[in-house]
Enzyme design. Structure first.
Site, PDB file in Angstrom:
ATOM      1  N   GLN A   1      32.387  -4.829  54.131  1.00  0.00           N
ATOM      2  CA  GLN A   1      33.215  -4.653  52.733  1.00  0.00           C
ATOM      3  C   GLN A   1      34.072  -3.629  52.764  1.00  0.00           C
ATOM      4  OE1 GLN A   1      33.150  -6.708  50.162  1.00  0.00           O
ATOM      5  NE2 GLN A   1      30.879  -7.714  49.893  1.00  0.00           N
TER       6      GLN A   1
ATOM      7  N   PRO B   1      29.553  -1.820  55.696  1.00  0.00           N
ATOM      8  CA  PRO B   1      30.923  -1.688  56.611  1.00  0.00           C
ATOM      9  C   PRO B   1      31.689  -2.990  56.522  1.00  0.00           C
ATOM     10  CG  PRO B   1      29.241  -0.642  57.826  1.00  0.00           C
ATOM     11  CD  PRO B   1      28.509  -1.212  56.706  1.00  0.00           C
TER      12      PRO B   1
ATOM     13  N   GLU C   1      24.131   6.367  42.040  1.00  0.00           N
ATOM     14  CA  GLU C   1      25.471   5.785  42.449  1.00  0.00           C
ATOM     15  C   GLU C   1      25.945   5.506  41.039  1.00  0.00           C
ATOM     16  OE1 GLU C   1      27.756   2.647  45.217  1.00  0.00           O
ATOM     17  OE2 GLU C   1      25.508   2.253  44.598  1.00  0.00           O
TER      18      GLU C   1
ATOM     19  N   ASP D   1      28.625   2.467  54.002  1.00  0.00           N
ATOM     20  CA  ASP D   1      27.592   1.656  53.144  1.00  0.00           C
ATOM     21  C   ASP D   1      28.259   0.072  53.187  1.00  0.00           C
ATOM     22  OD1 ASP D   1      25.494   0.675  51.301  1.00  0.00           O
ATOM     23  OD2 ASP D   1      26.710   1.695  49.851  1.00  0.00           O
TER      24      ASP D   1
ATOM     25  N   HIS E   1      23.952   8.234  47.740  1.00  0.00           N
ATOM     26  CA  HIS E   1      24.938   8.447  46.806  1.00  0.00           C
ATOM     27  C   HIS E   1      24.891   9.690  45.914  1.00  0.00           C
ATOM     28  CE1 HIS E   1      26.559   4.706  47.979  1.00  0.00           C
ATOM     29  NE2 HIS E   1      25.335   3.989  47.743  1.00  0.00           N
TER      30      HIS E   1
END
Length: 405
Positions: free
Chosen positions: A292, A290, A214, A288, A233
């Site tokens: 946020q 959720p 990531e 990833d 990612h």
């Protein structure tokens, strides 16, 4: 709690978003399993999510629960919470995420060395595999656990390079955090032994599916390629074409979350998901965090609908992504057979049941033929190289003797 523009390239601010009004106490109360109310509120929220999944019928989730490795009784407490509150659903499997926070616990004198952290994570699993009656609730929980995830901010600077001279876990007493590859290797090594034992005992095995690529250095993806079943990612593969090619040849699955990446590390329009999919890498869409990054009770539908609009995905693309997500998931062979057809594990078009996957056979055949050609090309090049080196050796040994007749 929503991430905003301030979280871009600032993982510390992203983490602090989970502390409304700057206080971590609300997080402790509502989304932790080990607190004074014994995780009651968190269990209630999880059961609501499970109820929504069961209502929608066609959505299934792999949710994360954390094990930190700070103490030996973490697993028992987590299992007690799961069994007491009956957080069970046919639509849900669990992945155990292990945050890479040894340095924090070592500084607080909670851990003396890295070996202690590994023992806290794995010893209860060996004990319950050998004798399920020793941890009965943990035995029940593990029936629904499918694998392990390694999580934290990958962009943190790493002071140490993992090699043969690196200290063993029992000797790692430094203040610095071990590097990503160190965490991943020792997780993989312990899981491999545990899986051999579980297989012999007739239990299902676990897979390693870490957050990888990531952010941070490219070599995280090398560790992921060598040790993982799938990764999450994989954004940095766009900067490493050779590594991307290896992920393609080995068909290592990559679960991508463009909306999460858009708030943290890479703008949506620069996300390489469509590029990877077009090239034949095994890509799936996933959510990833959720809480946020999403705004509705259907976070996965948000991911699919936005991706379809932005990249103009065809229905064939969408169904291929969905099929890949099933193949990569930790659900049982029986469940996958029901969703994808009884031959899903075979290769080529015979693995595809278009009545269930809605992916045309010609797409599956194209993927298979292209991969086969690439593998043939590689093996042919290796064989040719070997033959050339043999010819050279023979020429050297059979050459003329100088000064002779």
């Amino acid at each position: 709690m929503h991430a905003d523009r301030n979280t871009f390239h600032r993982f510390d601010k992203f983490n602090s978003k989970y502390n409304p009004i700057g206080e971590s106490i609300l997080r402790e109360i509502f989304i932790k399993t080990d607190n004074y109310v014994e995780g009651k509120y968190f269990a209630h929220i999880v059961k609501e999510v499970m109820f929504d999944l069961e209502e929608s019928k066609y959505q299934n989730s792999e949710l994360r629960l954390s094990i930190y490795g700070r103490s030996r009784d973490e697993w028992d407490k987590l299992a007690e919470w799961a069994v007491k509150h009956r957080v069970y659903s046919d639509n849900v499997r669990w992945l155990i995420q292990v945050p890479r926070l040894f340095d924090v616990y070592h500084t607080k004198k909670q851990l003396a060395n890295f070996q202690e952290m590994l023992e806290n994570i794995f010893m209860p699993l060996f004990e319950v595999t050998i004798d399920p009656a020793s941890h009965p609730e943990l035995h029940l929980l593990l029936e629904h656990v499918v694998g392990f995830d390694s999580v934290d901010d990958e962009s943190k600077p790493e002071q140490h390079i993992f090699n043969l001279d690196s200290p063993l876990p029992a000797e790692w007493t430094e203040e610095d955090n071990p590097p990503y590859s160190y965490y991943l290797y020792y997780t993989y090594a312990n899981m491999t032994v545990l899986n051999h034992l579980r297989r012999r005992r007739g239990f299902h095995t676990f897979v390693l599916r870490p957050h990888c690529g990531e952010a941070g250095p490219i070599h995280h993806l090398v560790s992921g390629f060598m040790l993982s079943e799938n990764i999450s990612h994989g954004l940095l593969l766009r900067k490493a074409p050779v590594l991307q090619y290896l992920y393609y040849l080995a068909q290592v699955g990559i679960a991508m979350s463009p909306l999460s990446n858009n708030s943290l590390f890479l703008s949506y329009h620069r996300n390489p998901l469509m590029e990877y999919l077009s090239r034949g890498l095994i890509i799936s869409l996933s959510t990833d965090d959720p809480l946020q990054f999403h705004f509705t009770k259907e976070p996965l539908m948000e991911e699919y609908s936005i991706a379809a609009q932005v990249w103009k995905l065809s229905s064939c693309d969408m169904c291929e992504l969905a099929r890949n997500s099933v193949l990569m998931s930790g659900f049982s062979h029986k469940v996958k057979s029901y969703w994808l057809g009884p031959s899903y594990y075979k290769e080529g078009p015979e693995s595809n049941d278009i009545r269930r996957t809605n992916v045309p056979d010609i797409r599956v055949a194209y993927r298979f033929e292209t991969l086969t050609e690439e593998l043939n090309l590689i093996t042919h090049a290796v064989r040719t190289d070997e033959l050339d080196s043999i010819d050279e050796e023979e020429t050297l040994t059979m050459g003329p003797v100088l000064g002779g007749r």
